[in-house]
Scaffold this motif. Structure first.
Motif, PDB file in Angstrom:
ATOM      1  N   MET A  64       0.562  -7.983   7.394  1.00 33.55           N
ATOM      2  CA  MET A  64       0.919  -8.963   6.357  1.00 33.55           C
ATOM      3  C   MET A  64       2.384  -9.348   6.488  1.00 33.55           C
ATOM      4  O   MET A  64       2.751 -10.518   6.464  1.00 33.55           O
ATOM      5  CB  MET A  64       0.693  -8.354   4.967  1.00 33.55           C
ATOM      6  N   LYS A  65       3.238  -8.302   6.632  1.00 34.32           N
ATOM      7  CA  LYS A  65       4.673  -8.576   6.704  1.00 34.32           C
ATOM      8  C   LYS A  65       5.023  -9.318   7.978  1.00 34.32           C
ATOM      9  O   LYS A  65       5.869 -10.215   7.963  1.00 34.32           O
ATOM     10  CB  LYS A  65       5.443  -7.254   6.641  1.00 34.32           C
ATOM     11  N   LEU A  66       4.371  -8.940   9.069  1.00 30.41           N
ATOM     12  CA  LEU A  66       4.660  -9.571  10.354  1.00 30.41           C
ATOM     13  C   LEU A  66       4.321 -11.069  10.308  1.00 30.41           C
ATOM     14  O   LEU A  66       5.123 -11.909  10.708  1.00 30.41           O
ATOM     15  CB  LEU A  66       3.828  -8.864  11.421  1.00 30.41           C
ATOM     16  N   ARG A 104       6.742 -12.985   8.179  1.00 34.82           N
ATOM     17  CA  ARG A 104       8.015 -13.167   8.853  1.00 34.82           C
ATOM     18  C   ARG A 104       7.929 -14.287   9.881  1.00 34.82           C
ATOM     19  O   ARG A 104       8.883 -15.005  10.125  1.00 34.82           O
ATOM     20  CB  ARG A 104       8.406 -11.858   9.528  1.00 34.82           C
ATOM     21  N   VAL A 108      -8.034  -6.757   1.917  1.00 33.36           N
ATOM     22  CA  VAL A 108      -8.182  -5.467   2.593  1.00 33.36           C
ATOM     23  C   VAL A 108      -9.306  -4.691   1.920  1.00 33.36           C
ATOM     24  O   VAL A 108      -9.204  -4.326   0.752  1.00 33.36           O
ATOM     25  CB  VAL A 108      -6.875  -4.662   2.527  1.00 33.36           C
ATOM     26  N   GLU A 143       5.901   0.122  19.943  1.00 35.93           N
ATOM     27  CA  GLU A 143       5.202   1.399  20.085  1.00 35.93           C
ATOM     28  C   GLU A 143       3.908   1.484  19.282  1.00 35.93           C
ATOM     29  O   GLU A 143       3.281   2.525  19.229  1.00 35.93           O
ATOM     30  CB  GLU A 143       6.128   2.550  19.674  1.00 35.93           C
ATOM     31  N   ILE A 144       3.510   0.393  18.666  1.00 38.07           N
ATOM     32  CA  ILE A 144       2.264   0.439  17.909  1.00 38.07           C
ATOM     33  C   ILE A 144       1.096   0.434  18.898  1.00 38.07           C
ATOM     34  O   ILE A 144       1.255   0.065  20.053  1.00 38.07           O
ATOM     35  CB  ILE A 144       2.198  -0.748  16.920  1.00 38.07           C
ATOM     36  N   PRO A 177       5.422  -4.567  16.952  1.00 42.71           N
ATOM     37  CA  PRO A 177       6.364  -3.516  17.340  1.00 42.71           C
ATOM     38  C   PRO A 177       5.912  -2.895  18.654  1.00 42.71           C
ATOM     39  O   PRO A 177       4.721  -2.776  18.926  1.00 42.71           O
ATOM     40  CB  PRO A 177       6.291  -2.510  16.201  1.00 42.71           C
ATOM     41  N   PHE A 206       0.507   6.823   3.223  1.00 49.15           N
ATOM     42  CA  PHE A 206      -0.261   8.063   3.081  1.00 49.15           C
ATOM     43  C   PHE A 206       0.330   9.195   3.899  1.00 49.15           C
ATOM     44  O   PHE A 206      -0.280  10.229   4.080  1.00 49.15           O
ATOM     45  CB  PHE A 206      -1.735   7.847   3.419  1.00 49.15           C
ATOM     46  N   TRP A 207       1.520   8.972   4.477  1.00 49.85           N
ATOM     47  CA  TRP A 207       2.209  10.061   5.173  1.00 49.85           C
ATOM     48  C   TRP A 207       3.451  10.436   4.381  1.00 49.85           C
ATOM     49  O   TRP A 207       4.229   9.570   3.986  1.00 49.85           O
ATOM     50  CB  TRP A 207       2.664   9.637   6.561  1.00 49.85           C
ATOM     51  N   LYS A 248       0.849  -1.187   0.000  1.00 50.64           N
ATOM     52  CA  LYS A 248       0.000   0.000   0.000  1.00 50.64           C
ATOM     53  C   LYS A 248       0.881   1.232   0.000  1.00 50.64           C
ATOM     54  O   LYS A 248       1.864   1.275   0.721  1.00 50.64           O
ATOM     55  CB  LYS A 248      -0.852  -0.029   1.262  1.00 50.64           C
ATOM     56  N   GLU A 282       9.013  -0.235  11.650  1.00 50.87           N
ATOM     57  CA  GLU A 282       8.657  -1.633  11.405  1.00 50.87           C
ATOM     58  C   GLU A 282       8.845  -1.972   9.918  1.00 50.87           C
ATOM     59  O   GLU A 282       9.401  -3.015   9.576  1.00 50.87           O
ATOM     60  CB  GLU A 282       7.202  -1.848  11.843  1.00 50.87           C
ATOM     61  N   SER A 312       6.530   4.510  14.624  1.00 50.34           N
ATOM     62  CA  SER A 312       6.300   3.112  14.974  1.00 50.34           C
ATOM     63  C   SER A 312       6.004   2.304  13.711  1.00 50.34           C
ATOM     64  O   SER A 312       6.343   1.127  13.628  1.00 50.34           O
ATOM     65  CB  SER A 312       5.160   2.988  15.983  1.00 50.34           C
ATOM     66  N   GLY A 335      -9.715  -1.087   5.750  1.00 53.65           N
ATOM     67  CA  GLY A 335      -8.552  -0.196   5.738  1.00 53.65           C
ATOM     68  C   GLY A 335      -9.005   1.240   5.799  1.00 53.65           C
ATOM     69  O   GLY A 335     -10.198   1.527   5.923  1.00 53.65           O
ATOM     70  N   CYS A 374      -2.729  -3.124   7.634  1.00 49.93           N
ATOM     71  CA  CYS A 374      -2.731  -4.259   6.719  1.00 49.93           C
ATOM     72  C   CYS A 374      -1.311  -4.570   6.256  1.00 49.93           C
ATOM     73  O   CYS A 374      -0.854  -5.710   6.333  1.00 49.93           O
ATOM     74  CB  CYS A 374      -3.667  -3.995   5.551  1.00 49.93           C
ATOM     75  N   GLU A 375      -0.604  -3.522   5.823  1.00 57.60           N
ATOM     76  CA  GLU A 375       0.760  -3.715   5.327  1.00 57.60           C
ATOM     77  C   GLU A 375       1.661  -4.333   6.403  1.00 57.60           C
ATOM     78  O   GLU A 375       2.382  -5.305   6.171  1.00 57.60           O
ATOM     79  CB  GLU A 375       1.320  -2.345   4.915  1.00 57.60           C
ATOM     80  N   MET A 376       1.598  -3.773   7.610  1.00 58.13           N
ATOM     81  CA  MET A 376       2.482  -4.240   8.678  1.00 58.13           C
ATOM     82  C   MET A 376       2.108  -5.649   9.127  1.00 58.13           C
ATOM     83  O   MET A 376       2.972  -6.485   9.387  1.00 58.13           O
ATOM     84  CB  MET A 376       2.402  -3.291   9.868  1.00 58.13           C
ATOM     85  N   GLY A 420      -4.725   2.742   8.922  1.00 59.91           N
ATOM     86  CA  GLY A 420      -4.584   2.495   7.495  1.00 59.91           C
ATOM     87  C   GLY A 420      -3.346   1.695   7.131  1.00 59.91           C
ATOM     88  O   GLY A 420      -3.303   1.045   6.090  1.00 59.91           O
ATOM     89  N   GLU A 421      -2.315   1.718   7.979  1.00 62.90           N
ATOM     90  CA  GLU A 421      -1.081   0.978   7.690  1.00 62.90           C
ATOM     91  C   GLU A 421      -1.092  -0.421   8.310  1.00 62.90           C
ATOM     92  O   GLU A 421      -0.154  -1.192   8.114  1.00 62.90           O
ATOM     93  CB  GLU A 421       0.140   1.757   8.202  1.00 62.90           C
ATOM     94  N   ARG A 434      -3.009   5.698  12.056  1.00 65.07           N
ATOM     95  CA  ARG A 434      -2.170   4.524  11.812  1.00 65.07           C
ATOM     96  C   ARG A 434      -2.940   3.302  11.313  1.00 65.07           C
ATOM     97  O   ARG A 434      -2.365   2.408  10.731  1.00 65.07           O
ATOM     98  CB  ARG A 434      -1.499   4.125  13.125  1.00 65.07           C
ATOM     99  N   ASP A 469      11.761  -4.530   8.365  1.00 65.77           N
ATOM    100  CA  ASP A 469      11.384  -5.649   7.522  1.00 65.77           C
ATOM    101  C   ASP A 469      12.169  -5.628   6.220  1.00 65.77           C
ATOM    102  O   ASP A 469      12.522  -6.662   5.669  1.00 65.77           O
ATOM    103  CB  ASP A 469       9.880  -5.566   7.228  1.00 65.77           C
TER     104      ASP A 469
END
Lengths: 316, 365
Positions: free
Chosen positions: B89-91, B94, B103, B47-48, B45, A217-218, A214, A256, A252, B74, B85-87, B82-83, B80, A260
């Motif tokens: 998926m990767k997590l 991994r 999404v 601080e999420i 993570p 958006f920032w 994606k 991440e 944050s 989404g 899904c991306e994080m 909105g992000e 945050r 990755d």
């Protein structure tokens, strides 16, 4: 008429635009001094506890300026690029300030959309109307301010050091040498040069960003992610130093995504808040510098997280 | 394809109805618990925000039960969420899990065509006819609306009931029984039955209970586990609560927002304090605080996860509302380290304060 401009948040990046705009309109300027202990303390005192350090510092600048100007400029920067935001706190910054600090003068809080000329013009006409009624003069001031901003170059690109690292993070954490305790100088003293994202073309970052599922958006996320990934992929730097304020929501996410992408490439994340002690920061930077230096001596054996460097012989 | 969704309040019941109606295979993750949160905070993570961590726990628990596709919604920021899904998926990749993500994002950032393509992936898994699919969707929406209405009714009546705890028991029984139903039709029947039974709860109409509005970040107000079951606690104290943020409100609001005609009440109420949409539901939070003051509530409790960017802005604004309107607001910040004892003490102190205001001239009641 005296216009107050707080030296906080994106001031370091966009001060040519804002100062030129207001001086062209015939206003006198009052800019707060570079961040110091008194400003930080004032900010902590009036700002909401949960906010991040740069927002608290901005509050400090406002409370330092409030008695020195007739009209206070609080930027509400909504967008710098099409389809991207800065951070929710930037959009609500005027409300945070207005409701936390007493005795403010009149304020300019019009939303600032820099992603289109129409957006800029709308902002200029509304903000300028507080100073002059001459619309032609406002338009001329806007043109001059844009030209001034385009001439302005910022960023670090240190040459002549044996080791170079990418210095990443939000601009207000990188260029405010008080809140980051002059991290660049500390690195330079240890023989490490720094590069910031301004030294890289956006075209170089674009393919890295496009590989994400994606589009971020920032603006900060897109640029910082693109800069770090492209620097690592292009082998331009030996390490990354990321200056991040505590509880920053955007960092944050960026951290991440970056972790990755880069795997175990050496990265130092310096968390800063109003309690940060300088000795701890020094120790961490020195340890990181040592690690980079040693990893240069034992090729391909750099150890970013505690594994043994080499099985056969000691590198030192 | 075995679908799963993360938890958020009663959404799992509507999702179950939808998947049952579509005839697709699905796993509802185990109800939110310490276990899910611990799994989530181990891998997420640091601080999420809290919702991310709980959701990761949900996924992993569902994957252990055989799920291979996650459906989430989404957004395009600036919050945050909105992000996520991306994080996520990767997590999960991994960690070695093979899962697909679908999404459901806003058409303005992925385009209507892409959105339709993603929805079609879910629809393609269903063996039912097109008419049946539409009916399943309509029934799921009706179930969601009914559930939210029942919940709102129970929370309001808790202050008036003659036998303390009747509404709470009914609400819990309603959720359990609905979950046991096999078909959407059966679910609807069950919900109507409980709605009727709630209407018949004996009430003392002369009672003047303390009334509190629950405002704040959408996930932490809707998902009871994340706010340490605050609404249940308040029902135990005999307090009437109201929460505007519900999944059905969100649905309506999301559909209307491209036309900018969503939630006119909140838009008007928040105009003096926060006239812009700054992401998340900060404007809604501010608007609801003003609205609940207008509706004569005794106070409001704002809940948000640690580090939530939009709610930090509203937390800065709420004291101004409290001052201007003489309307007490308590802000509670939750994360995986929130201790229940300290949390409860603050709520009790707030309620005591509201009660004492009543006996003094400062209250409007």
């Amino acid at each position: 008429m005296k216009v107050g401009i707080p030296r906080g948040l994106l001031y370091d990046q966009y001060h040519p635009f804002f100062t030129r705009f207001f001086t062209e309109l015939g206003a006198e300027l009052a800019v707060s001094p570079p961040t110091n202990r008194a400003i930080l303390d004032a900010g902590i005192q009036c700002c909401v506890d949960e906010a991040c350090l740069p927002v608290k510092v901005f509050h400090g600048h406002v409370s330092c300026l409030k008695a020195q100007c007739d009209l206070l400029f609080i930027p509400r920067i909504m967008r710098l690029y099409r389809g991207e935001y800065i951070c929710p706190k930037f959009c609500g910054l005027p409300e945070m300030v207005l409701n936390s600090i007493y005795g403010l003068p009149e304020t300019i809080t019009e939303p600032f959309y820099a992603d289109s000329m129409a957006g800029l013009r709308k902002w200029a006409l509304r903000a300028g109307a507080r100073i002059t009624r001459d619309r032609r003069r406002i338009k001329a001031a806007l043109e001059a301010a844009i030209a001034e901003q385009l001439r302005f170059k910022t960023g670090y690109d240190d040459q002549g050091y044996p080791i170079r690292v990418a210095l990443a993070g939000h601009p207000y954490n990188l260029y405010d040498t008080f809140i980051n305790m002059n991290v660049r100088k500390k690195l330079n003293r240890l023989g490490i040069g720094v590069v910031t994202e301004e030294s890289m073309d956006e075209e170089e970052m674009a393919p890295e960003v496009a590989s994400l599922f994606k589009k971020p958006f920032w603006t900060f996320a897109r640029k910082t992610y693109g800069f770090i990934s492209a620097s690592v992929a292009g082998k331009r730097v030996q390490g990354i130093v990321y200056v991040s304020s505590f509880a920053c929501g955007i960092d944050s996410v960026i951290l991440e995504l970056v972790r990755d992408r880069i795997g175990d490439f050496p990265m130092l994340v310096l968390k800063i808040d109003e309690h940060t002690g300088e000795a701890g920061v020094d120790t961490r930077i020195e340890a990181f510098a040592d690690m980079l230096e040693r990893s240069g001596r034992v090729e391909d054996h750099h150890s970013p997280h505690g594994q043994r460097l080499s099985c056969c012989e000691s590198p030192v | 394809m075995k679908i799963t969704i993360p938890h958020m309040g009663n959404v799992y019941l509507a999702a179950k109805a939808l998947f049952d109606g579509l005839g697709v295979d699905y796993v509802i993750p185990p109800m939110n618990s310490k276990a899910a949160l611990e799994i989530g905070s181990l891998h997420s993570p640091e601080e999420i925000c809290l919702p991310f961590k709980i959701m990761v726990g949900n996924y992993i628990q569902a994957i252990e039960q055989g799920a291979d596709t996650v459906i989430i919604t989404g957004s395009c920021g600036p919050c945050r969420f909105g992000e996520y899904c991306e994080m996520q998926m990767k997590l999960l990749r991994r960690l070695g899990y093979q899962v697909d993500f679908i999404v459901i994002d806003a058409p303005k950032c992925i385009g209507l065509k892409e959105l339709m393509a993603r929805i079609a992936r879910v629809a393609a898994a269903s063996p039912r006819s097109r008419a049946q699919k539409w009916r399943a969707l309509a029934q799921a929406v009706r179930i969601m609306n009914l559930l939210d209405a029942i919940e709102a009714k129970a929370h309001e009546k808790a202050g008036y009931e003659k036998v303390r705890g009747t509404c709470k028991r009914l609400l819990h029984a309603c959720r359990q029984e609905t979950f046991r139903c096999k078909t959407p039709r059966e679910m609807l029947r069950c919900l109507h039955e409980y709605s009727r039974r709630l209407d018949q709860v004996p009430c003392d109409n002369s009672a003047k209970p303390i009334r509190i509005a629950i405002i704040g970040e959408i996930y932490t107000v809707i998902e009871p586990f994340s706010n340490l079951y605050i609404e249940d606690k308040l029902m135990d104290y005999g307090i009437s609560t109201k929460r505007m943020m519900t999944p059905s409100w969100w649905m309506g609001n999301t559909i209307m927002s491209p036309l900018k005609i969503n939630s006119p009440g909140i838009r008007m109420a928040s105009r003096d304090y926060l006239p812009y949409y700054i992401g998340g539901h900060a404007r809604e939070c501010v608007g609801e605080a003003v609205l609940s003051w207008k509706e004569g509530f005794d106070g409001a409790i704002q809940i948000f996860p640690m580090g939530c960017m939009p709610e930090i802005v509203s937390k800065a604004i709420l004291p101004a509302i409290a001052r201007d309107k003489d309307f007490p607001v308590l802000s509670l910040v939750v994360d995986e380290m929130t201790g229940e004892a300290g949390y409860v003490t603050r709520i009790e102190a707030f309620i005591d304060m509201l009660e004492r205001r009543r006996s003094h001239a400062v209250s409007r009641h």
